[in-house]
Design a protein around this motif. Sequence first.
Motif, mmCIF file in Angstrom:
data_model
loop_
_atom_site.group_PDB
_atom_site.id
_atom_site.type_symbol
_atom_site.label_atom_id
_atom_site.label_comp_id
_atom_site.label_asym_id
_atom_site.label_seq_id
_atom_site.Cartn_x
_atom_site.Cartn_y
_atom_site.Cartn_z
ATOM 1 N N GLN A 1 -0.166 0.153 2.312
ATOM 2 C CA GLN A 1 -0.962 1.112 3.079
ATOM 3 C C GLN A 1 -1.387 0.540 4.432
ATOM 4 O O GLN A 1 -1.538 1.282 5.413
ATOM 5 N N THR B 1 -0.690 2.378 7.909
ATOM 6 C CA THR B 1 -1.806 2.725 8.795
ATOM 7 C C THR B 1 -1.549 2.242 10.216
ATOM 8 O O THR B 1 -1.778 2.986 11.183
ATOM 9 N N ASP C 1 -5.104 10.310 2.974
ATOM 10 C CA ASP C 1 -4.213 9.809 1.929
ATOM 11 C C ASP C 1 -4.863 9.961 0.560
ATOM 12 O O ASP C 1 -4.206 10.247 -0.449
#
Length: 406
Positions: free
Chosen positions: A370, A374, A405
């Motif tokens: 993630q 990002t 998300d």
Amino acid sequence: MAISVKMDKIPTEFQEALPILRKIEAAGYEAYFVGGSVRDTLLHRPIHDVDIATSAYPSEVKSLFKRTVDTGIEHGTVMILDHGNGYEVTTFRTESGYQDYRRPDEVNFVRSLKEDLKRRDFTINALAMSESGQITDLFGGLADMDAKIIRAVGDPNERFNEDALRMMRAIRFASQLDFKIEAKTLAGIKCHSQLLAKIAVERTHSEFVKMMMGVDAQNGLNLAIETNLYKYMPELGNWLAQLQTIVNSHFRLTNEPQVWSLLAFYFNFSAEAIRTFLKKWKTANKVINDVILTTELLFRMSSNELSNWDLYRAGRENVENAVTILNAISTSDFSGYVADYDHLPITDKKQLKITGGQLIKDGILQPSPQLGETLSYLEKAVVDAKVANTQPALISATKSFINEDD
């Protein structure tokens, strides 16, 4: 008929190599500057490599100098290292038996300058210059230069059977020098064009790119079509109509990615088609990637569908490549896209005002896939001017992205 003229001023590149000539001559041998450097000097073009031919045999050359490298000893070539420069010195030679249509099966060293010049490709390249600037022309190269003619030395059929790459060199010189190919030489190329298939792709590749970057590239490409050489280049045989369209456009290319991007644009190639096409040409991976990016820009610029992200992703060099091509072949002016690139909020990911390390340190994200997602989101959002490139704005955007998300 042999002609001899004297050059008034010897360029610096030759003057720096004069000690090599003089040392060979002091030992009782002949030595001359030969080939392209002499031709380009007479044409007032930049000089690249200074080559020397001599009556001394390789072993005799090596005995005269302390630092030498056997760069092509089997063909009589020795490189002499002198004050940081390397000069290739090649023994006068004759050649025979060209079963691969590229390299001689047999090389014989001789003491005669005339015999050496007889084996060269074109009259404008069969020139020799002494240390005093005296030019020896045994085959009419000076007259052909004045008339802007590419003419084979002796029988063109023999020259092209000896080395089929000479056909590509002929059209390349026609493009680079804005010269015409003499009728018998042109007929010889037409007659033997199929021999180009015998030549390593890498060698054809080099000549083709140089041709396409010439001052009269349209003429070079037209000659490739007229003589059927194009049929024996990777894939080009399938694109005659498009090649003829390119010939009728007006372009001036300055680097290799522009050459292939122009073709890919006219051939309407996808990224995958570009990769497949250029792999057959043995093109370097970086060039292939640049061509893919430049060609995508060409399609988007020409349809006025270009985004900040397209510019950013391509990089300034490829933006300039695309603009150069479109400005050459179109009546519109696309130069503004370079300024658009220069005004992007960032032009490199490193310019983001936040890092993954900082996001972890501040407890906003943990090391994970993630985190990368990002940062990629932030990069594109800043480039598209949707998020300001400031720490507060980037942190706020990060939190919003994470929450979406979730």
